[in-house]
Design a protein around this motif. Structure first.
Motif, PDB file in Angstrom:
ATOM      1  N   ALA A 104      66.963  34.976  35.914  1.00 15.91           N
ATOM      2  CA  ALA A 104      66.233  34.291  37.154  1.00 15.91           C
ATOM      3  C   ALA A 104      66.898  34.714  38.469  1.00 15.91           C
ATOM      4  CB  ALA A 104      66.344  33.022  37.006  1.00 15.91           C
ATOM      5  N   ILE A 105      68.268  34.978  38.632  1.00 14.49           N
ATOM      6  CA  ILE A 105      68.715  35.375  39.742  1.00 14.49           C
ATOM      7  C   ILE A 105      68.614  36.664  40.368  1.00 14.49           C
ATOM      8  CG2 ILE A 105      71.013  35.457  38.992  1.00 14.49           C
ATOM      9  CD1 ILE A 105      70.327  33.717  42.268  1.00 14.49           C
ATOM     10  N   HIS A 106      68.761  37.342  39.261  1.00 16.09           N
ATOM     11  CA  HIS A 106      68.301  38.781  39.518  1.00 16.09           C
ATOM     12  C   HIS A 106      67.001  39.276  40.022  1.00 16.09           C
ATOM     13  CE1 HIS A 106      72.557  40.559  38.358  1.00 16.09           C
ATOM     14  NE2 HIS A 106      72.293  39.499  37.494  1.00 16.09           N
ATOM     15  N   THR A 107      65.955  38.434  39.552  1.00 16.71           N
ATOM     16  CA  THR A 107      64.658  38.495  39.860  1.00 16.71           C
ATOM     17  C   THR A 107      64.573  38.006  41.200  1.00 16.71           C
ATOM     18  OG1 THR A 107      63.941  38.205  37.422  1.00 16.71           O
ATOM     19  CG2 THR A 107      62.231  37.671  39.294  1.00 16.71           C
ATOM     20  N   ARG A 108      65.071  37.077  41.628  1.00 17.43           N
ATOM     21  CA  ARG A 108      64.805  36.311  42.965  1.00 17.43           C
ATOM     22  C   ARG A 108      65.560  37.593  44.144  1.00 17.43           C
ATOM     23  NH1 ARG A 108      65.443  30.167  43.434  1.00 17.43           N
ATOM     24  NH2 ARG A 108      64.152  29.567  41.751  1.00 17.43           N
ATOM     25  N   PHE A 109      66.895  38.040  43.640  1.00 14.24           N
ATOM     26  CA  PHE A 109      67.333  39.059  44.444  1.00 14.24           C
ATOM     27  C   PHE A 109      66.484  40.269  44.659  1.00 14.24           C
ATOM     28  CE2 PHE A 109      71.621  37.023  43.762  1.00 14.24           C
ATOM     29  CZ  PHE A 109      72.013  36.550  45.123  1.00 14.24           C
ATOM     30  N   ARG A 110      65.795  40.752  43.603  1.00 13.34           N
ATOM     31  CA  ARG A 110      64.888  41.798  43.648  1.00 13.34           C
ATOM     32  C   ARG A 110      63.731  41.440  44.611  1.00 13.34           C
ATOM     33  NH1 ARG A 110      66.290  42.615  38.067  1.00 13.34           N
ATOM     34  NH2 ARG A 110      64.680  41.192  37.384  1.00 13.34           N
ATOM     35  N   ASN A 111      62.903  40.290  44.369  1.00 11.34           N
ATOM     36  CA  ASN A 111      62.069  39.828  45.192  1.00 11.34           C
ATOM     37  C   ASN A 111      62.595  39.857  46.564  1.00 11.34           C
ATOM     38  OD1 ASN A 111      60.294  39.818  42.838  1.00 11.34           O
ATOM     39  ND2 ASN A 111      60.686  37.566  42.628  1.00 11.34           N
ATOM     40  N   LEU A 112      63.659  39.328  46.942  1.00 12.52           N
ATOM     41  CA  LEU A 112      63.858  39.346  48.141  1.00 12.52           C
ATOM     42  C   LEU A 112      64.227  40.680  48.940  1.00 12.52           C
ATOM     43  CD1 LEU A 112      66.706  36.260  48.346  1.00 12.52           C
ATOM     44  CD2 LEU A 112      64.520  36.415  49.805  1.00 12.52           C
ATOM     45  N   GLU A 113      64.819  41.415  48.136  1.00 13.40           N
ATOM     46  CA  GLU A 113      64.786  42.981  48.602  1.00 13.40           C
ATOM     47  C   GLU A 113      63.638  43.505  48.948  1.00 13.40           C
ATOM     48  OE1 GLU A 113      66.902  46.999  46.991  1.00 13.40           O
ATOM     49  OE2 GLU A 113      67.291  45.126  45.775  1.00 13.40           O
ATOM     50  N   GLN A 114      62.806  43.378  47.849  1.00  9.06           N
ATOM     51  CA  GLN A 114      61.378  44.018  48.190  1.00  9.06           C
ATOM     52  C   GLN A 114      60.913  43.316  49.408  1.00  9.06           C
ATOM     53  OE1 GLN A 114      59.939  46.583  46.573  1.00  9.06           O
ATOM     54  NE2 GLN A 114      58.191  46.444  47.936  1.00  9.06           N
ATOM     55  N   GLN A 115      60.885  42.010  49.511  1.00  2.74           N
ATOM     56  CA  GLN A 115      60.224  41.431  50.602  1.00  2.74           C
ATOM     57  C   GLN A 115      60.874  41.809  52.065  1.00  2.74           C
ATOM     58  OE1 GLN A 115      60.661  37.207  49.872  1.00  2.74           O
ATOM     59  NE2 GLN A 115      59.221  37.231  48.373  1.00  2.74           N
ATOM     60  N   SER A 116      62.173  41.860  51.948  1.00  2.00           N
ATOM     61  CA  SER A 116      62.701  42.417  53.244  1.00  2.00           C
ATOM     62  C   SER A 116      62.322  43.759  53.381  1.00  2.00           C
ATOM     63  CB  SER A 116      64.481  42.378  52.929  1.00  2.00           C
ATOM     64  OG  SER A 116      64.849  41.119  52.815  1.00  2.00           O
ATOM     65  N   ARG A 117      62.284  44.814  52.442  1.00  7.48           N
ATOM     66  CA  ARG A 117      61.870  46.117  52.794  1.00  7.48           C
ATOM     67  C   ARG A 117      60.427  46.195  53.481  1.00  7.48           C
ATOM     68  NH1 ARG A 117      62.405  47.934  47.746  1.00  7.48           N
ATOM     69  NH2 ARG A 117      64.530  48.336  48.128  1.00  7.48           N
ATOM     70  N   GLU A 118      59.808  45.561  52.806  1.00 10.88           N
ATOM     71  CA  GLU A 118      58.254  45.437  53.216  1.00 10.88           C
ATOM     72  C   GLU A 118      58.169  44.824  54.650  1.00 10.88           C
ATOM     73  OE1 GLU A 118      56.037  42.777  50.479  1.00 10.88           O
ATOM     74  OE2 GLU A 118      56.233  44.490  48.958  1.00 10.88           O
ATOM     75  N   ILE A 119      58.979  43.720  55.127  1.00 10.15           N
ATOM     76  CA  ILE A 119      59.011  43.329  56.333  1.00 10.15           C
ATOM     77  C   ILE A 119      59.555  44.494  57.189  1.00 10.15           C
ATOM     78  CG2 ILE A 119      60.298  41.601  58.021  1.00 10.15           C
ATOM     79  CD1 ILE A 119      60.001  39.507  55.681  1.00 10.15           C
ATOM     80  N   GLY A 120      60.448  45.037  56.985  1.00 13.33           N
ATOM     81  CA  GLY A 120      60.971  46.382  57.686  1.00 13.33           C
ATOM     82  C   GLY A 120      60.227  47.356  58.009  1.00 13.33           C
ATOM     83  N   MET A 121      59.377  47.868  56.964  1.00  5.74           N
ATOM     84  CA  MET A 121      58.413  48.770  57.102  1.00  5.74           C
ATOM     85  C   MET A 121      57.383  48.356  57.969  1.00  5.74           C
ATOM     86  SD  MET A 121      58.299  50.737  53.404  1.00  5.74           S
ATOM     87  CE  MET A 121      57.650  49.198  52.708  1.00  5.74           C
ATOM     88  N   ASP A 122      56.850  46.904  57.942  1.00  6.68           N
ATOM     89  CA  ASP A 122      55.842  46.439  58.586  1.00  6.68           C
ATOM     90  C   ASP A 122      56.219  46.416  60.165  1.00  6.68           C
ATOM     91  OD1 ASP A 122      53.250  44.967  59.003  1.00  6.68           O
ATOM     92  OD2 ASP A 122      54.601  43.320  59.653  1.00  6.68           O
ATOM     93  N   LEU A 123      57.470  46.017  60.343  1.00  2.00           N
ATOM     94  CA  LEU A 123      57.973  45.938  61.984  1.00  2.00           C
ATOM     95  C   LEU A 123      58.374  47.382  62.370  1.00  2.00           C
ATOM     96  CD1 LEU A 123      60.888  43.110  61.469  1.00  2.00           C
ATOM     97  CD2 LEU A 123      58.638  43.123  62.733  1.00  2.00           C
ATOM     98  N   ALA A 124      58.522  48.338  61.532  1.00  3.48           N
ATOM     99  CA  ALA A 124      58.571  49.811  62.135  1.00  3.48           C
ATOM    100  C   ALA A 124      57.154  50.136  62.235  1.00  3.48           C
ATOM    101  CB  ALA A 124      59.344  50.514  61.041  1.00  3.48           C
ATOM    102  N   LEU A 125      56.069  49.870  61.562  1.00  2.00           N
ATOM    103  CA  LEU A 125      54.732  50.227  61.821  1.00  2.00           C
ATOM    104  C   LEU A 125      54.392  49.826  62.760  1.00  2.00           C
ATOM    105  CD1 LEU A 125      52.343  51.657  60.626  1.00  2.00           C
ATOM    106  CD2 LEU A 125      51.814  49.990  59.524  1.00  2.00           C
ATOM    107  N   ARG A 126      54.371  48.475  63.335  1.00  2.00           N
ATOM    108  CA  ARG A 126      54.155  47.808  64.536  1.00  2.00           C
ATOM    109  C   ARG A 126      54.650  48.434  65.768  1.00  2.00           C
ATOM    110  NH1 ARG A 126      53.072  41.269  63.172  1.00  2.00           N
ATOM    111  NH2 ARG A 126      52.209  41.614  61.132  1.00  2.00           N
ATOM    112  N   ALA A 127      55.978  48.762  65.694  1.00  2.00           N
ATOM    113  CA  ALA A 127      56.738  49.230  66.699  1.00  2.00           C
ATOM    114  C   ALA A 127      56.322  50.568  66.964  1.00  2.00           C
ATOM    115  CB  ALA A 127      58.263  49.283  66.534  1.00  2.00           C
ATOM    116  N   GLN A 128      55.908  51.386  66.006  1.00  2.00           N
ATOM    117  CA  GLN A 128      55.161  52.780  66.414  1.00  2.00           C
ATOM    118  C   GLN A 128      53.788  52.531  66.881  1.00  2.00           C
ATOM    119  OE1 GLN A 128      56.927  55.672  65.837  1.00  2.00           O
ATOM    120  NE2 GLN A 128      54.945  56.247  66.972  1.00  2.00           N
ATOM    121  N   GLN A 129      53.124  51.695  66.506  1.00  2.00           N
ATOM    122  CA  GLN A 129      51.711  51.336  67.015  1.00  2.00           C
ATOM    123  C   GLN A 129      51.901  50.898  68.633  1.00  2.00           C
ATOM    124  OE1 GLN A 129      50.124  48.583  64.173  1.00  2.00           O
ATOM    125  NE2 GLN A 129      49.319  50.016  63.005  1.00  2.00           N
TER     126      GLN A 129
END
Length: 115
Positions: free
Chosen positions: A84-109
């Motif tokens: 359960a904790i490993h799944t939570r950490f993987r989910n947080l990592e994925q969400q953080s990566r997606e937020i980072g990519m979204d912010l980079a895309l918005r900044a580029q736009q």
């Protein structure tokens, strides 16, 4: 290791830590990174390989060991187990990566609109 590095990291979207970055960029080959220590030890002992534990791993002298020996078991207990904790950490990592990519895309736009 990832938790130990979070306090010093300025970028909150790098929850994967340097090991994760290295793996993604291909700088280092770490074939056992996805395996748990128990899986590695079980494999080695069941195939008659010798396993040696570094004595410093059991000491809480180092921050990474204190996290591994005290904090991770507590988080695992609170979350409902290791998986359960490993799944939570993987989910947080994925969400953080997606937020980072979204912010980079918005900044580029925004930059593209300025030009």
């Amino acid at each position: 290791t990832n938790l130990a590095g979070m306090e010093a990291r300025s970028d909150p979207f790098e929850l994967g830590g340097s090991d994760q970055r290295s793996r993604m960029l291909g700088y280092f080959v770490k074939p056992c990174l996805e395996l748990r220590k128990t899986q590695i030890v079980d494999f080695l002992t069941s195939n008659s390989y010798e396993w040696r534990e570094d004595e410093s791993n059991s000491s809480n002298k180092y921050k990474r060991n204190k996290i591994r020996n005290e904090l991770m078991p507590l988080l695992s207990e609170i979350a409902g187990g290791d998986e359960a904790i490993h799944t939570r950490f993987r989910n947080l990592e994925q969400q953080s990566r997606e937020i980072g990519m979204d912010l980079a895309l918005r900044a580029q736009q925004d930059l593209d609109e300025m030009n």
